[in-house]
Design an enzyme around this catalytic site. Structure first.
Site, PDB file in Angstrom:
ATOM      1  N   LYS A 136     -24.457   2.184   2.565  1.00 20.50           N
ATOM      2  CA  LYS A 136     -24.570   1.386   1.375  1.00 20.50           C
ATOM      3  C   LYS A 136     -23.250   1.339   0.766  1.00 20.50           C
ATOM      4  O   LYS A 136     -22.676   2.372   0.247  1.00 20.50           O
ATOM      5  CB  LYS A 136     -25.674   1.456   0.640  1.00 20.50           C
ATOM      6  CG  LYS A 136     -26.061   0.576  -0.436  1.00 20.50           C
ATOM      7  CD  LYS A 136     -27.023   1.077  -1.354  1.00 20.50           C
ATOM      8  CE  LYS A 136     -26.886  -0.040  -2.501  1.00 20.50           C
ATOM      9  NZ  LYS A 136     -27.601   0.746  -3.576  1.00 20.50           N
TER      10      LYS A 136
ATOM     11  N   LYS B 151     -19.630 -30.335  20.956  1.00 26.26           N
ATOM     12  CA  LYS B 151     -20.222 -29.156  21.451  1.00 26.26           C
ATOM     13  C   LYS B 151     -20.566 -29.672  23.042  1.00 26.26           C
ATOM     14  O   LYS B 151     -21.400 -28.879  23.509  1.00 26.26           O
ATOM     15  CB  LYS B 151     -21.350 -28.845  20.568  1.00 26.26           C
ATOM     16  CG  LYS B 151     -20.903 -28.341  19.353  1.00 26.26           C
ATOM     17  CD  LYS B 151     -22.140 -27.612  18.576  1.00 26.26           C
ATOM     18  CE  LYS B 151     -21.452 -27.110  17.091  1.00 26.26           C
ATOM     19  NZ  LYS B 151     -21.908 -25.894  16.839  1.00 26.26           N
TER      20      LYS B 151
ATOM     21  N   PHE C 279     -28.945 -29.399  16.769  1.00 29.30           N
ATOM     22  CA  PHE C 279     -29.374 -29.870  15.381  1.00 29.30           C
ATOM     23  C   PHE C 279     -27.914 -29.805  14.641  1.00 29.30           C
ATOM     24  O   PHE C 279     -27.060 -29.242  14.911  1.00 29.30           O
ATOM     25  CB  PHE C 279     -30.493 -28.765  14.547  1.00 29.30           C
ATOM     26  CG  PHE C 279     -31.866 -29.306  15.117  1.00 29.30           C
ATOM     27  CD1 PHE C 279     -32.375 -29.153  16.307  1.00 29.30           C
ATOM     28  CD2 PHE C 279     -32.860 -29.666  14.038  1.00 29.30           C
ATOM     29  CE1 PHE C 279     -33.581 -29.197  16.781  1.00 29.30           C
ATOM     30  CE2 PHE C 279     -34.054 -30.113  14.363  1.00 29.30           C
ATOM     31  CZ  PHE C 279     -34.502 -29.724  15.552  1.00 29.30           C
TER      32      PHE C 279
ATOM     33  N   ASN D 219     -28.895 -17.311   5.494  1.00 37.13           N
ATOM     34  CA  ASN D 219     -29.366 -18.700   5.045  1.00 37.13           C
ATOM     35  C   ASN D 219     -30.781 -19.288   4.731  1.00 37.13           C
ATOM     36  O   ASN D 219     -31.667 -17.967   4.996  1.00 37.13           O
ATOM     37  CB  ASN D 219     -28.737 -20.018   5.932  1.00 37.13           C
ATOM     38  CG  ASN D 219     -29.263 -19.806   7.335  1.00 37.13           C
ATOM     39  OD1 ASN D 219     -30.279 -20.086   7.348  1.00 37.13           O
ATOM     40  ND2 ASN D 219     -28.531 -19.387   8.145  1.00 37.13           N
TER      41      ASN D 219
ATOM     42  N   PRO E 257     -19.840 -16.385  18.019  1.00 35.97           N
ATOM     43  CA  PRO E 257     -19.822 -17.172  19.042  1.00 35.97           C
ATOM     44  C   PRO E 257     -20.621 -18.682  18.987  1.00 35.97           C
ATOM     45  O   PRO E 257     -21.780 -18.350  18.156  1.00 35.97           O
ATOM     46  CB  PRO E 257     -20.475 -16.578  20.427  1.00 35.97           C
ATOM     47  CG  PRO E 257     -21.130 -15.213  19.913  1.00 35.97           C
ATOM     48  CD  PRO E 257     -20.354 -15.100  18.553  1.00 35.97           C
ATOM     49  N   ASP E 258     -20.270 -19.689  19.363  1.00 36.52           N
ATOM     50  CA  ASP E 258     -20.786 -20.889  19.241  1.00 36.52           C
ATOM     51  C   ASP E 258     -22.098 -20.929  20.599  1.00 36.52           C
ATOM     52  O   ASP E 258     -21.474 -21.363  21.476  1.00 36.52           O
ATOM     53  CB  ASP E 258     -20.090 -22.062  19.135  1.00 36.52           C
ATOM     54  CG  ASP E 258     -20.887 -23.312  18.664  1.00 36.52           C
ATOM     55  OD1 ASP E 258     -22.045 -23.709  19.601  1.00 36.52           O
ATOM     56  OD2 ASP E 258     -20.481 -23.747  17.636  1.00 36.52           O
ATOM     57  N   ILE E 259     -23.423 -20.933  20.013  1.00 37.14           N
ATOM     58  CA  ILE E 259     -24.256 -20.417  21.177  1.00 37.14           C
ATOM     59  C   ILE E 259     -24.529 -21.610  22.097  1.00 37.14           C
ATOM     60  O   ILE E 259     -24.506 -21.835  23.132  1.00 37.14           O
ATOM     61  CB  ILE E 259     -25.697 -20.144  20.460  1.00 37.14           C
ATOM     62  CG1 ILE E 259     -25.535 -18.738  19.904  1.00 37.14           C
ATOM     63  CG2 ILE E 259     -26.589 -19.947  21.468  1.00 37.14           C
ATOM     64  CD1 ILE E 259     -26.570 -18.414  18.681  1.00 37.14           C
TER      65      ILE E 259
ATOM     66  N   LYS F 253     -20.339 -33.715  16.199  1.00 38.61           N
ATOM     67  CA  LYS F 253     -20.915 -32.269  16.877  1.00 38.61           C
ATOM     68  C   LYS F 253     -21.297 -32.481  18.114  1.00 38.61           C
ATOM     69  O   LYS F 253     -21.161 -31.818  19.163  1.00 38.61           O
ATOM     70  CB  LYS F 253     -21.812 -31.551  16.019  1.00 38.61           C
ATOM     71  CG  LYS F 253     -21.409 -31.027  15.076  1.00 38.61           C
ATOM     72  CD  LYS F 253     -22.385 -30.272  13.889  1.00 38.61           C
ATOM     73  CE  LYS F 253     -21.650 -29.638  12.686  1.00 38.61           C
ATOM     74  NZ  LYS F 253     -22.575 -29.200  11.567  1.00 38.61           N
TER      75      LYS F 253
HETATM   76  O1  PMT Z   1     -35.948 -23.494   9.651  1.00 42.97           O
HETATM   77  P1  PMT Z   1     -36.321 -24.560   8.619  1.00 42.97           P
HETATM   78  O2  PMT Z   1     -36.509 -24.171   7.353  1.00 42.97           O
HETATM   79  O3  PMT Z   1     -37.567 -25.089   9.358  1.00 42.97           O
HETATM   80  O4  PMT Z   1     -35.020 -25.545   8.556  1.00 42.97           O
HETATM   81  C1  PMT Z   1     -34.925 -26.321   9.626  1.00 42.97           C
HETATM   82  C2  PMT Z   1     -33.232 -26.578   9.791  1.00 42.97           C
HETATM   83  C3  PMT Z   1     -32.760 -27.262   8.740  1.00 42.97           C
HETATM   84  C4  PMT Z   1     -32.815 -25.075   9.948  1.00 42.97           C
HETATM   85  C5  PMT Z   1     -32.990 -27.400  11.170  1.00 42.97           C
HETATM   86  O5  PMT Z   1     -33.762 -28.661  11.012  1.00 42.97           O
HETATM   87  C6  PMT Z   1     -31.674 -27.471  11.371  1.00 42.97           C
HETATM   88  O6  PMT Z   1     -30.838 -28.289  10.885  1.00 42.97           O
HETATM   89  N1  PMT Z   1     -30.924 -26.678  12.332  1.00 42.97           N
HETATM   90  C7  PMT Z   1     -29.352 -26.425  12.549  1.00 42.97           C
HETATM   91  C8  PMT Z   1     -28.992 -25.689  11.394  1.00 42.97           C
HETATM   92  C9  PMT Z   1     -27.424 -25.536  11.620  1.00 42.97           C
HETATM   93  O7  PMT Z   1     -26.975 -24.354  11.767  1.00 42.97           O
HETATM   94  O8  PMT Z   1     -26.652 -26.690  11.639  1.00 42.97           O
HETATM   95  P2  PMT Z   1     -25.170 -26.743  12.070  1.00 42.97           P
HETATM   96  O9  PMT Z   1     -24.863 -27.940  11.933  1.00 42.97           O
HETATM   97  O10 PMT Z   1     -24.289 -25.638  11.430  1.00 42.97           O
HETATM   98  O11 PMT Z   1     -24.945 -26.157  13.665  1.00 42.97           O
HETATM   99  C10 PMT Z   1     -24.709 -27.194  14.858  1.00 42.97           C
HETATM  100  C11 PMT Z   1     -25.600 -26.915  15.884  1.00 42.97           C
HETATM  101  O12 PMT Z   1     -25.113 -25.650  16.625  1.00 42.97           O
HETATM  102  C12 PMT Z   1     -26.933 -26.401  15.755  1.00 42.97           C
HETATM  103  O13 PMT Z   1     -27.631 -26.784  16.818  1.00 42.97           O
HETATM  104  C13 PMT Z   1     -26.942 -24.712  15.575  1.00 42.97           C
HETATM  105  O14 PMT Z   1     -27.985 -24.263  16.024  1.00 42.97           O
HETATM  106  C14 PMT Z   1     -25.666 -24.793  16.590  1.00 42.97           C
HETATM  107  N2  PMT Z   1     -24.923 -23.469  16.429  1.00 42.97           N
HETATM  108  C15 PMT Z   1     -24.288 -23.230  15.095  1.00 42.97           C
HETATM  109  C16 PMT Z   1     -23.328 -22.241  14.932  1.00 42.97           C
HETATM  110  C17 PMT Z   1     -23.309 -21.238  16.052  1.00 42.97           C
HETATM  111  N3  PMT Z   1     -22.568 -20.295  15.941  1.00 42.97           N
HETATM  112  N4  PMT Z   1     -24.016 -21.358  17.332  1.00 42.97           N
HETATM  113  C18 PMT Z   1     -24.894 -22.405  17.484  1.00 42.97           C
HETATM  114  O15 PMT Z   1     -25.641 -22.637  18.473  1.00 42.97           O
END
Ligand code: PMT
Length: 400
Positions: free
Chosen positions: A289, A342, A324, A210, A306-308, A338
């Site tokens: 490849k 979470k 976030f 991403n 896994p969801d960290i 969330k």
């Molecule tokens: O890196 P930049 O270019 O500065 O951009 C910043 C950002 C937009 C990436 C940042 O501000 C942000 O929003 N980060 C969270 C991105 C995200 O994956 O959001 P989510 O809504 O999909 O996930 C929710 C939360 O679960 C997040 O804290 C994520 O880290 C966590 N997560 C998600 C999936 C996963 N498998 N494990 C996780 O821990």
């Protein structure tokens, strides 16, 4: 000696004989690693020329609110967001009065009104003007609004008087400026931060990922470190240089980020998940490849990662866990969901449908959401938002 490495400082210069010392302030700020942009009032230009300040700072000097050319380069709002700290030195009695009354009819006043960054003033004036009740009332107003005051010192003055009102020496001002970034609010805490994207390999040369640049997470790491925390930054691939004095663990995939996060939990008071983690990965990465075949479509089977942050929030003992939430619609609704789903203590709702905030931008805007409340942080630099976030976390920890 405290560092100002990578700090972006707007130096405001107002009209007073001490303006000649501002040239020395620029040099000393740069010696500590800061980038300086100078904003001069009209009166300041009677004491020292913009050309001198431009040559020393290495950046164009900003003097006029209504200069369309300058506004096209870096306008006053951008400058207000760019600053990590605004120092006004010297700050004349007139400027202090204008700042206290919220005037925005010159460039420096407008920047001070627009900024989310801290403002520090180094007063410089005749001792009679300093002791005047109006000046003292204006200073009280500014202090109540969080404006920091450096000095003044006492001594002999340019006009022949002796007393309070001399501007502090450049070295003292720069030392105080550096201390502004060291709040100590997270002193003694171990903070673990995830940042950047993950890459999920399809084959040896391709991956799913991403647009995360890591800027937000790296800014949080720097802010936590400056607040006195011991910081571990677990980062996906980015082009950024990690902040000084931060321990770094480089990872590539979500699975690696998960393992590194769990391994860090033995010693973790606060976990901040700013990484954009891939929710799914290809079931199997091809060893060689992948070749273009004759078929028009291709199907790749994905399996859930896994969801960290959920795993961290479910750990025992549980660190204070911050997520976030990057959303393109129903921002607050999805973020609140969330937070609960979470098991988080706090979530940062980030609208990524606006390309000037969110992924790979310099600025961000967000709403902090926790069980008992919400707080909107308007658009500001990611660095400032990171400082505001760590300050908020420290406040919540103190209230526990
Ligand atoms: O890196 P930049 O270019 O500065 O951009 C910043 C950002 C937009 C990436 C940042 O501000 C942000 O929003 N980060 C969270 C991105 C995200 O994956 O959001 P989510 O809504 O999909 O996930 C929710 C939360 O679960 C997040 O804290 C994520 O880290 C966590 N997560 C998600 C999936 C996963 N498998 N494990 C996780 O821990």
């Amino acid at each position: 000696m405290s560092s100002l490495t990578n700090k972006q400082i707007v130096l405001g210069v107002t009209g007073g004989i001490a303006a000649y010392k501002s040239a020395e302030i620029i040099r000393r700020l740069q010696d500590r690693g800061a980038t300086v942009r100078v904003v001069m009032t009209r009166a300041a230009q009677e004491f020292i020329t913009p050309l001198t300040m431009q040559a020393l700072s290495g950046n164009p000097v900003h003097v006029d609110l209504l200069d369309t050319e300058a506004e096209m380069g870096m306008g006053h709002i951008e400058l207000a967001r760019w600053a990590d700290l605004i120092i006004v030195a010297p700050a004349s009695a007139n400027f202090i009065a204008r700042l206290a009354s919220g005037r925005s009819d010159d460039l420096l006043g407008a920047i001070c009104l627009a900024t989310q960054a801290p403002i520090a003033i180094a007063p410089a004036m005749n001792q009679g003007m300093w002791h005047n009740q109006s000046t003292q009332e204006n200073l009280t107003t500014l202090q109540e609004r969080g404006v920091v005051q450096f000095g003044p010192a006492a001594g002999s003055q340019a006009c022949g008087d002796v007393g309070l009102g001399r501007m502090l020496e450049p070295g003292e001002i720069v030392e105080l400026a550096a201390k502004q970034f060291q709040s100590g609010l997270l002193a003694g805490k171990r903070v673990v931060i995830t940042a950047g994207p993950t890459r999920e390999p399809l084959d040896p040369v391709r991956y799913l990922s991403n647009h995360s640049s890591g800027k937000m997470g790296y800014a949080v790491a720097e802010a936590a470190m400056e607040a006195g925390a011991r910081v571990l930054l677990i980062t996906g691939p980015t082009n950024l240089r990690p902040p000084e004095r931060v321990e770094v663990k480089q990872v590539t995939t979500a699975e690696e980020m998960y393992q590194a996060s769990l391994a860090a939990l033995d010693d973790c008071d606060v976990f901040i998940a700013s990484a954009a983690v891939a929710d799914y990965r290809p079931r199997q990465a091809a060893e060689q490849k992948l070749k273009k075949g004759t078929q028009e479509t291709m199907t790749i089977e994905l399996v859930k990662n896994p969801d960290i942050v959920s795993a961290v929030a479910a750990a025992s003992p549980k660190p204070f866990t911050v997520g976030f939430s990057a959303e393109t619609e129903k921002l607050l609704e999805h973020a609140r969901d969330k937070l609960q789903r979470k098991g988080l203590d706090l979530i940062v709702a980030n609208d990524v449908s606006d390309t000037s905030i969110g992924f790979n931008s310099e600025d961000n805007a967000a709403t902090l959401i926790w069980a008992e409340g919400e707080s909107a942080l308007t658009k500001r630099s990611k660095r400032q938002l990171a400082r505001d976030l760590t300050g908020h976390i420290a406040g919540m920890l103190a209230g526990r």
